[in-house]
Design a protein around this motif. Structure first.
Motif, PDB file in Angstrom:
ATOM      1  N   THR A   1       0.842  -1.179   0.000  1.00 57.99           N
ATOM      2  CA  THR A   1       0.000   0.000   0.000  1.00 57.99           C
ATOM      3  C   THR A   1       0.887   1.241   0.000  1.00 57.99           C
ATOM      4  O   THR A   1       1.880   1.288   0.705  1.00 57.99           O
ATOM      5  CB  THR A   1      -0.907   0.009   1.253  1.00 57.99           C
ATOM      6  N   ASN A   2       0.503   2.238  -0.758  1.00 60.99           N
ATOM      7  CA  ASN A   2       1.230   3.508  -0.783  1.00 60.99           C
ATOM      8  C   ASN A   2       0.732   4.391   0.354  1.00 60.99           C
ATOM      9  O   ASN A   2      -0.477   4.514   0.564  1.00 60.99           O
ATOM     10  CB  ASN A   2       1.009   4.224  -2.113  1.00 60.99           C
ATOM     11  N   ILE A   3       1.652   5.000   1.092  1.00 62.13           N
ATOM     12  CA  ILE A   3       1.305   5.927   2.165  1.00 62.13           C
ATOM     13  C   ILE A   3       2.274   7.102   2.151  1.00 62.13           C
ATOM     14  O   ILE A   3       3.319   7.050   1.507  1.00 62.13           O
ATOM     15  CB  ILE A   3       1.337   5.263   3.561  1.00 62.13           C
ATOM     16  N   SER A   4       1.918   8.149   2.889  1.00 61.31           N
ATOM     17  CA  SER A   4       2.815   9.285   3.116  1.00 61.31           C
ATOM     18  C   SER A   4       3.113   9.340   4.603  1.00 61.31           C
ATOM     19  O   SER A   4       2.197   9.263   5.423  1.00 61.31           O
ATOM     20  CB  SER A   4       2.154  10.592   2.678  1.00 61.31           C
ATOM     21  N   ILE A   5       4.389   9.457   4.950  1.00 64.08           N
ATOM     22  CA  ILE A   5       4.763   9.548   6.356  1.00 64.08           C
ATOM     23  C   ILE A   5       5.432  10.892   6.607  1.00 64.08           C
ATOM     24  O   ILE A   5       6.207  11.377   5.776  1.00 64.08           O
ATOM     25  CB  ILE A   5       5.693   8.390   6.794  1.00 64.08           C
ATOM     26  N   PRO A   6       5.138  11.524   7.767  1.00 64.15           N
ATOM     27  CA  PRO A   6       5.786  12.797   8.087  1.00 64.15           C
ATOM     28  C   PRO A   6       7.193  12.566   8.643  1.00 64.15           C
ATOM     29  O   PRO A   6       7.403  11.671   9.453  1.00 64.15           O
ATOM     30  CB  PRO A   6       4.862  13.399   9.143  1.00 64.15           C
ATOM     31  N   VAL A   7       8.142  13.361   8.188  1.00 67.43           N
ATOM     32  CA  VAL A   7       9.521  13.301   8.668  1.00 67.43           C
ATOM     33  C   VAL A   7       9.926  14.705   9.085  1.00 67.43           C
ATOM     34  O   VAL A   7       9.824  15.652   8.300  1.00 67.43           O
ATOM     35  CB  VAL A   7      10.475  12.780   7.566  1.00 67.43           C
ATOM     36  N   ASP A   8      10.369  14.857  10.340  1.00 71.31           N
ATOM     37  CA  ASP A   8      10.849  16.145  10.838  1.00 71.31           C
ATOM     38  C   ASP A   8      12.339  16.261  10.572  1.00 71.31           C
ATOM     39  O   ASP A   8      13.125  15.439  11.037  1.00 71.31           O
ATOM     40  CB  ASP A   8      10.578  16.276  12.338  1.00 71.31           C
ATOM     41  N   ILE A   9      12.725  17.283   9.808  1.00 74.42           N
ATOM     42  CA  ILE A   9      14.136  17.499   9.492  1.00 74.42           C
ATOM     43  C   ILE A   9      14.379  18.997   9.291  1.00 74.42           C
ATOM     44  O   ILE A   9      13.571  19.682   8.659  1.00 74.42           O
ATOM     45  CB  ILE A   9      14.571  16.674   8.268  1.00 74.42           C
ATOM     46  N   CYS A  10      15.462  19.495   9.851  1.00 74.35           N
ATOM     47  CA  CYS A  10      15.867  20.898   9.735  1.00 74.35           C
ATOM     48  C   CYS A  10      14.734  21.851  10.141  1.00 74.35           C
ATOM     49  O   CYS A  10      14.526  22.886   9.502  1.00 74.35           O
ATOM     50  CB  CYS A  10      16.349  21.210   8.324  1.00 74.35           C
ATOM     51  N   GLY A  11      13.963  21.501  11.144  1.00 73.95           N
ATOM     52  CA  GLY A  11      12.927  22.381  11.650  1.00 73.95           C
ATOM     53  C   GLY A  11      11.639  22.403  10.846  1.00 73.95           C
ATOM     54  O   GLY A  11      10.748  23.191  11.118  1.00 73.95           O
ATOM     55  N   THR A  12      11.531  21.552   9.839  1.00 74.08           N
ATOM     56  CA  THR A  12      10.298  21.473   9.052  1.00 74.08           C
ATOM     57  C   THR A  12       9.830  20.020   8.990  1.00 74.08           C
ATOM     58  O   THR A  12      10.579  19.095   9.278  1.00 74.08           O
ATOM     59  CB  THR A  12      10.487  21.996   7.614  1.00 74.08           C
ATOM     60  N   THR A  13       8.600  19.851   8.585  1.00 79.10           N
ATOM     61  CA  THR A  13       8.053  18.512   8.407  1.00 79.10           C
ATOM     62  C   THR A  13       7.812  18.266   6.921  1.00 79.10           C
ATOM     63  O   THR A  13       7.139  19.041   6.260  1.00 79.10           O
ATOM     64  CB  THR A  13       6.723  18.355   9.177  1.00 79.10           C
ATOM     65  N   GLU A  14       8.417  17.208   6.427  1.00 82.06           N
ATOM     66  CA  GLU A  14       8.263  16.810   5.022  1.00 82.06           C
ATOM     67  C   GLU A  14       7.398  15.551   4.975  1.00 82.06           C
ATOM     68  O   GLU A  14       7.553  14.656   5.805  1.00 82.06           O
ATOM     69  CB  GLU A  14       9.621  16.475   4.408  1.00 82.06           C
ATOM     70  N   LEU A  15       6.511  15.469   4.003  1.00 82.19           N
ATOM     71  CA  LEU A  15       5.770  14.233   3.765  1.00 82.19           C
ATOM     72  C   LEU A  15       6.522  13.414   2.727  1.00 82.19           C
ATOM     73  O   LEU A  15       6.879  13.920   1.663  1.00 82.19           O
ATOM     74  CB  LEU A  15       4.357  14.517   3.273  1.00 82.19           C
ATOM     75  N   VAL A  16       6.775  12.152   3.059  1.00 81.92           N
ATOM     76  CA  VAL A  16       7.522  11.268   2.173  1.00 81.92           C
ATOM     77  C   VAL A  16       6.597  10.139   1.727  1.00 81.92           C
ATOM     78  O   VAL A  16       5.952   9.493   2.547  1.00 81.92           O
ATOM     79  CB  VAL A  16       8.743  10.677   2.913  1.00 81.92           C
ATOM     80  N   ASP A  17       6.517   9.908   0.432  1.00 85.13           N
ATOM     81  CA  ASP A  17       5.723   8.807  -0.101  1.00 85.13           C
ATOM     82  C   ASP A  17       6.543   7.527  -0.045  1.00 85.13           C
ATOM     83  O   ASP A  17       7.705   7.501  -0.462  1.00 85.13           O
ATOM     84  CB  ASP A  17       5.312   9.086  -1.551  1.00 85.13           C
ATOM     85  N   THR A  18       5.929   6.465   0.489  1.00 84.09           N
ATOM     86  CA  THR A  18       6.604   5.183   0.597  1.00 84.09           C
ATOM     87  C   THR A  18       5.573   4.068   0.493  1.00 84.09           C
ATOM     88  O   THR A  18       4.396   4.329   0.245  1.00 84.09           O
ATOM     89  CB  THR A  18       7.416   5.087   1.912  1.00 84.09           C
ATOM     90  N   THR A  19       6.008   2.835   0.660  1.00 85.80           N
ATOM     91  CA  THR A  19       5.105   1.694   0.620  1.00 85.80           C
ATOM     92  C   THR A  19       5.213   0.893   1.907  1.00 85.80           C
ATOM     93  O   THR A  19       6.278   0.872   2.543  1.00 85.80           O
ATOM     94  CB  THR A  19       5.422   0.767  -0.573  1.00 85.80           C
ATOM     95  N   ILE A  20       4.104   0.248   2.300  1.00 85.22           N
ATOM     96  CA  ILE A  20       4.082  -0.625   3.472  1.00 85.22           C
ATOM     97  C   ILE A  20       3.386  -1.929   3.097  1.00 85.22           C
ATOM     98  O   ILE A  20       2.673  -1.999   2.101  1.00 85.22           O
ATOM     99  CB  ILE A  20       3.353   0.019   4.674  1.00 85.22           C
ATOM    100  N   CYS A  21       3.601  -2.963   3.909  1.00 89.65           N
ATOM    101  CA  CYS A  21       2.866  -4.214   3.744  1.00 89.65           C
ATOM    102  C   CYS A  21       1.604  -4.105   4.580  1.00 89.65           C
ATOM    103  O   CYS A  21       1.655  -3.743   5.749  1.00 89.65           O
ATOM    104  CB  CYS A  21       3.700  -5.398   4.219  1.00 89.65           C
TER     105      CYS A  21
END
Length: 92
Positions: A1-21
């Motif tokens: 399944t495709n999902i977006s996960i939030p990642v906190d880096i350099c004081g901002t939050t980026e959404l990263v698209d990835t896959t999970i089982c």
């Protein structure tokens, strides 16, 4: 399944698209209780790797998990795969 996960880096939050089982595996349980011979329970699991991503707002890269191959496999010691201990009076 495709999902977006939030990642906190350099004081901002980026959404990263990835896959999970994700999903359910076929399972049959006996209609009697036999303490020493339970059928093997299967779970949706997979092979994982990590990728590195760089963003325009931060010079540092970050790694995130990516599911590569998903399949129904026998439950392992790291996963809670016990039977439901509660009582369900009717179908939900």
């Amino acid at each position: 399944t495709n999902i977006s996960i939030p990642v906190d880096i350099c004081g901002t939050t980026e959404l990263v698209d990835t896959t999970i089982c994700e999903g359910q595996c076929y399972q049959e349980e006996p209609n009697y209780v036999l303490a020493d011979n339970w059928p093997e329970q299967k779970i949706c699991s997979g092979e994982w790797s990590y990728e590195v991503k760089y963003t325009e707002r931060c010079p540092r890269g970050f790694s995130y998990p990516v599911a590569r191959k998903c399949e129904c496999t026998v439950c392992n010691a790291n996963t809670d795969c016990g039977t439901w201990p509660g009582y369900i009076p009717s179908c939900l």
